[in-house]
Design a protein around this motif. Structure first.
Motif, PDB file in Angstrom:
ATOM      1  N   ARG A  97       0.711  -1.337  -0.069  1.00 46.61           N
ATOM      2  CA  ARG A  97      -0.041  -0.081  -0.039  1.00 46.61           C
ATOM      3  C   ARG A  97       0.956   1.203  -0.145  1.00 46.61           C
ATOM      4  NH1 ARG A  97      -3.459   0.844   4.445  1.00 46.61           N
ATOM      5  NH2 ARG A  97      -4.768   2.058   2.995  1.00 46.61           N
ATOM      6  N   ALA A  98       1.897   1.302   0.670  1.00 45.21           N
ATOM      7  CA  ALA A  98       2.947   2.473   0.556  1.00 45.21           C
ATOM      8  C   ALA A  98       3.691   2.389  -0.616  1.00 45.21           C
ATOM      9  CB  ALA A  98       3.982   2.189   1.746  1.00 45.21           C
ATOM     10  N   LEU A  99       4.034   1.598  -1.587  1.00 43.75           N
ATOM     11  CA  LEU A  99       4.966   1.703  -2.518  1.00 43.75           C
ATOM     12  C   LEU A  99       3.981   1.938  -3.815  1.00 43.75           C
ATOM     13  CD1 LEU A  99       7.830  -0.704  -1.840  1.00 43.75           C
ATOM     14  CD2 LEU A  99       7.655   2.018  -1.551  1.00 43.75           C
ATOM     15  N   ILE A 100       2.727   1.278  -3.699  1.00 45.45           N
ATOM     16  CA  ILE A 100       1.935   1.175  -4.956  1.00 45.45           C
ATOM     17  C   ILE A 100       0.727   2.054  -4.746  1.00 45.45           C
ATOM     18  CG2 ILE A 100       0.837  -0.377  -6.841  1.00 45.45           C
ATOM     19  CD1 ILE A 100       2.595  -2.519  -5.798  1.00 45.45           C
ATOM     20  N   PRO A 101       0.472   3.206  -5.397  1.00 47.01           N
ATOM     21  CA  PRO A 101      -0.554   4.008  -5.235  1.00 47.01           C
ATOM     22  C   PRO A 101      -2.112   3.444  -5.601  1.00 47.01           C
ATOM     23  CG  PRO A 101       1.140   5.174  -6.586  1.00 47.01           C
ATOM     24  CD  PRO A 101       1.514   3.697  -6.361  1.00 47.01           C
ATOM     25  N   GLU A 102      -2.088   2.570  -6.343  1.00 46.69           N
ATOM     26  CA  GLU A 102      -3.393   1.949  -6.640  1.00 46.69           C
ATOM     27  C   GLU A 102      -3.856   1.202  -5.642  1.00 46.69           C
ATOM     28  OE1 GLU A 102      -1.299   3.041 -10.207  1.00 46.69           O
ATOM     29  OE2 GLU A 102      -0.692   1.703  -8.653  1.00 46.69           O
ATOM     30  N   TYR A 103      -2.884   0.821  -4.674  1.00 52.56           N
ATOM     31  CA  TYR A 103      -3.477  -0.150  -3.463  1.00 52.56           C
ATOM     32  C   TYR A 103      -3.627   0.723  -1.998  1.00 52.56           C
ATOM     33  CZ  TYR A 103      -2.607  -4.073  -6.211  1.00 52.56           C
ATOM     34  OH  TYR A 103      -2.416  -5.019  -7.322  1.00 52.56           O
ATOM     35  N   ARG A 104      -3.382   2.200  -2.562  1.00 51.32           N
ATOM     36  CA  ARG A 104      -3.598   2.911  -1.011  1.00 51.32           C
ATOM     37  C   ARG A 104      -4.812   3.643  -0.724  1.00 51.32           C
ATOM     38  NH1 ARG A 104       0.588   7.415  -2.531  1.00 51.32           N
ATOM     39  NH2 ARG A 104       1.857   5.382  -2.999  1.00 51.32           N
ATOM     40  N   ARG A 105      -5.776   2.616  -0.647  1.00 49.81           N
ATOM     41  CA  ARG A 105      -7.015   2.904  -0.100  1.00 49.81           C
ATOM     42  C   ARG A 105      -7.394   2.062   1.199  1.00 49.81           C
ATOM     43  NH1 ARG A 105     -10.429   0.774  -4.039  1.00 49.81           N
ATOM     44  NH2 ARG A 105      -8.688  -0.212  -5.125  1.00 49.81           N
ATOM     45  N   PRO A 106      -8.518   2.531   1.922  1.00 52.78           N
ATOM     46  CA  PRO A 106      -8.912   1.883   2.953  1.00 52.78           C
ATOM     47  C   PRO A 106      -9.097   0.393   2.711  1.00 52.78           C
ATOM     48  CG  PRO A 106     -10.232   3.932   2.791  1.00 52.78           C
ATOM     49  CD  PRO A 106      -9.377   3.695   1.444  1.00 52.78           C
ATOM     50  N   ILE A 107      -8.631  -0.520   3.506  1.00 50.72           N
ATOM     51  CA  ILE A 107      -8.646  -1.882   3.291  1.00 50.72           C
ATOM     52  C   ILE A 107      -9.638  -2.551   3.971  1.00 50.72           C
ATOM     53  CG2 ILE A 107      -6.272  -2.106   2.562  1.00 50.72           C
ATOM     54  CD1 ILE A 107      -5.380  -3.041   4.964  1.00 50.72           C
ATOM     55  N   ASP A 108     -10.766  -2.034   4.520  1.00 46.49           N
ATOM     56  CA  ASP A 108     -11.746  -2.807   5.214  1.00 46.49           C
ATOM     57  C   ASP A 108     -12.745  -3.299   4.035  1.00 46.49           C
ATOM     58  OD1 ASP A 108     -10.900  -2.103   7.689  1.00 46.49           O
ATOM     59  OD2 ASP A 108     -12.046  -0.113   7.891  1.00 46.49           O
ATOM     60  N   GLY A 109     -13.443  -4.076   4.385  1.00 45.38           N
ATOM     61  CA  GLY A 109     -14.414  -4.764   3.298  1.00 45.38           C
ATOM     62  C   GLY A 109     -13.781  -5.678   2.312  1.00 45.38           C
ATOM     63  N   PRO A 110     -14.369  -6.148   1.333  1.00 44.56           N
ATOM     64  CA  PRO A 110     -14.130  -7.001   0.570  1.00 44.56           C
ATOM     65  C   PRO A 110     -12.571  -6.819  -0.298  1.00 44.56           C
ATOM     66  CG  PRO A 110     -16.110  -6.552  -0.010  1.00 44.56           C
ATOM     67  CD  PRO A 110     -15.693  -5.624   0.904  1.00 44.56           C
ATOM     68  N   TYR A 111     -12.361  -5.527  -0.374  1.00 44.80           N
ATOM     69  CA  TYR A 111     -11.285  -5.020  -1.305  1.00 44.80           C
ATOM     70  C   TYR A 111      -9.860  -5.476  -0.330  1.00 44.80           C
ATOM     71  CZ  TYR A 111      -7.237  -1.928  -2.166  1.00 44.80           C
ATOM     72  OH  TYR A 111      -5.985  -1.600  -2.242  1.00 44.80           O
ATOM     73  N   GLY A 112      -9.939  -5.138   1.135  1.00 42.02           N
ATOM     74  CA  GLY A 112      -8.749  -5.250   1.652  1.00 42.02           C
ATOM     75  C   GLY A 112      -8.875  -6.962   2.155  1.00 42.02           C
ATOM     76  N   LYS A 113      -9.860  -7.690   2.331  1.00 42.56           N
ATOM     77  CA  LYS A 113      -9.681  -8.943   2.552  1.00 42.56           C
ATOM     78  C   LYS A 113      -9.133  -9.902   1.716  1.00 42.56           C
ATOM     79  CE  LYS A 113     -14.029  -8.809   5.625  1.00 42.56           C
ATOM     80  NZ  LYS A 113     -15.508  -9.191   5.832  1.00 42.56           N
ATOM     81  N   SER A 114      -9.425  -9.478   0.250  1.00 43.63           N
ATOM     82  CA  SER A 114      -9.112 -10.289  -0.846  1.00 43.63           C
ATOM     83  C   SER A 114      -7.394 -10.125  -0.849  1.00 43.63           C
ATOM     84  CB  SER A 114      -9.549  -9.808  -2.233  1.00 43.63           C
ATOM     85  OG  SER A 114      -9.190  -8.399  -2.339  1.00 43.63           O
TER      86      SER A 114
END
Length: 409
Positions: free
Chosen positions: A39-56
């Motif tokens: 999440r720190a190095l790749i901007p596309e993953y720098r979003r809240p990780i609660d919910g299905p997105y973060g769980k995956s």
């Protein structure tokens, strides 16, 4: 990716089984470190990780490092479940609109962090350089394999989705509307993928069907307009200012819908502007705003502000109506009408009489009643301002009396 498989023998140095026992306590923390680094190095993953997105993402990382450690203890352990997890992860990444480069970069970051931890633990435990070299080969082959599985899932999802471009366009609109705002780099990458030129400013439009049939799924619109019309709160996004020509096209494409055009704002404020537009549609439904095919929020910002908190509005209105307790409904209506005209006319009796279409003497009589009811509040600027705010929340249709003061409270 080469797709090397760990079932193939690698070299003659056997990895010590006790390495698995040493690594197991590290699994939870190394998984968290990998997710944080991605999440720190790749901007596309720098979003809240609660919910299905973060769980995956968390599930993919946890399965990967757990399986690698278990294979050290037992090389015959099944990889079927981990393969399924990473195949689905690849499919999810495609549907999210992220590119193959982004997906592969995440695997490279994960391999680097995992290897850094294994080296630290191995050296601390006194393993030989031959064992550490073997471990490095195994780790690289393992991550290469999982990345290849995720790539297969990505390509499968892309091949199975005839509407992939439209899916990505909807995902781009969701990304723009995220709160807290998504990184600009993530929006830029997805916009480039779908061929959407990122504007400096944009105008959201809230859409509501006039009938139960709902909004058309695929209206004919300009290609630069992003749409989400299938949900409970249909909306779209127009780059730049919404011109009269643009709104005419929208009306023609959505003939059975009412539209509320938000304020043209920078991209990171579009979510707020859409919220105002949706509130405008609600106020149209409630009769506060006039029922038109198109409502422009720029024309009713004070009304939107005043009705931004309905509980507060009722409290404000209740304070005004409480002063009229003890009067009949007809008397309350007449006094409210006179007070509104008096405030609008800034106390000019002749102007009030003209507004109410009554004799000036009648105005003076009514004002004596208001003086007896409100006293010094009529001369205090803050009190008058509060009265005017409350009056603007009161809508009385012809022939319908005001609610009782207690009901207002």
């Amino acid at each position: 990716m080469s797709g090397r498989v760990l079932d193939e023998p690698v070299e003659s140095v056997a990895l010590p089984g006790r390495l698995a026992d040493i690594m197991r306590p590290e699994l939870e923390s190394v998984a968290e470190e990998i997710v944080a680094e991605i999440r720190a190095l790749i901007p596309e993953y720098r979003r809240p990780i609660d919910g299905p997105y973060g769980k995956s993402i968390k599930a993919g990382v946890k399965h990967a490092i757990t399986l690698f450690v278990e294979q050290i203890a037992d090389p015959s352990v099944s990889k079927e479940h981990a393969h399924e997890v990473h195949r689905r992860l690849g499919q999810y990444e495609m549907r999210e609109g992220r590119s193959l480069d982004t997906l592969q970069a995440a695997y490279r970051v994960g391999a680097r962090i995992a290897w850094r931890r294994i080296m630290r633990v191995g050296r601390r435990s006194g393993f030989s350089s031959a064992v550490m070299s073997q471990l490095a080969d195994s780790m690289l082959a393992f991550m290469d394999e999982l990345a290849s599985v995720a790539l297969d899932g990505y390509l499968e999802a892309k091949a199975c989705s005839a509407d992939a471009l439209e899916t990505w366009r909807r995902r781009l609109l969701q990304l723009i509307l995220e709160r807290p705002p998504a990184p600009a780099e993530a929006i830029e990458e997805l916009a480039q993928l779908v061929g959407w030129a990122v504007p400096e400013v944009a105008t959201p439009v809230a859409v509501r069907s006039l009938y139960r049939a709902g909004t058309p799924a695929r209206p004919v619109l300009d290609p630069d307009v992003l749409t989400e019309l299938a949900g409970l709160e249909p909306h779209l996004l127009v780059p730049g200012e919404l011109t009269r020509e643009r709104i005419a096209v929208l009306q023609a494409a959505l003939p059975d819908c009412r539209l509320a055009a938000g304020t043209c704002v920078p991209l990171d404020a579009v979510a707020d502007s859409l919220r105002w537009a949706r509130k405008a549609l609600t106020l149209v439904d409630e009769g506060v705003l006039p029922a038109r095919r198109v409502t422009w929020t720029d024309d009713c910002l004070p009304t939107l502000l005043l009705h931004s908190d309905e509980l507060l509005v009722r409290q404000l209105r209740g304070r005004l109506l409480a002063a009229l307790d003890g009067h009949t409904a007809k008397q309350r209506e007449r006094m409210i009408e006179t007070l509104r005209a008096w405030l609008d006319a800034q106390g000019n009796v002749l102007d009030v009489a003209e507004r109410l279409n009554v004799h000036p003497q009648t105005v003076r009589y009514r004002m004596r009643q208001l003086e007896a009811t409100f006293g010094d509040r009529l001369r205090e600027p803050d009190a008058r301002f509060e009265m005017e705010l409350a009056l603007r929340t009161i809508r009385v249709a012809p022939g319908r009396l005001l609610p009782s003061p207690r009901a207002g409270r």
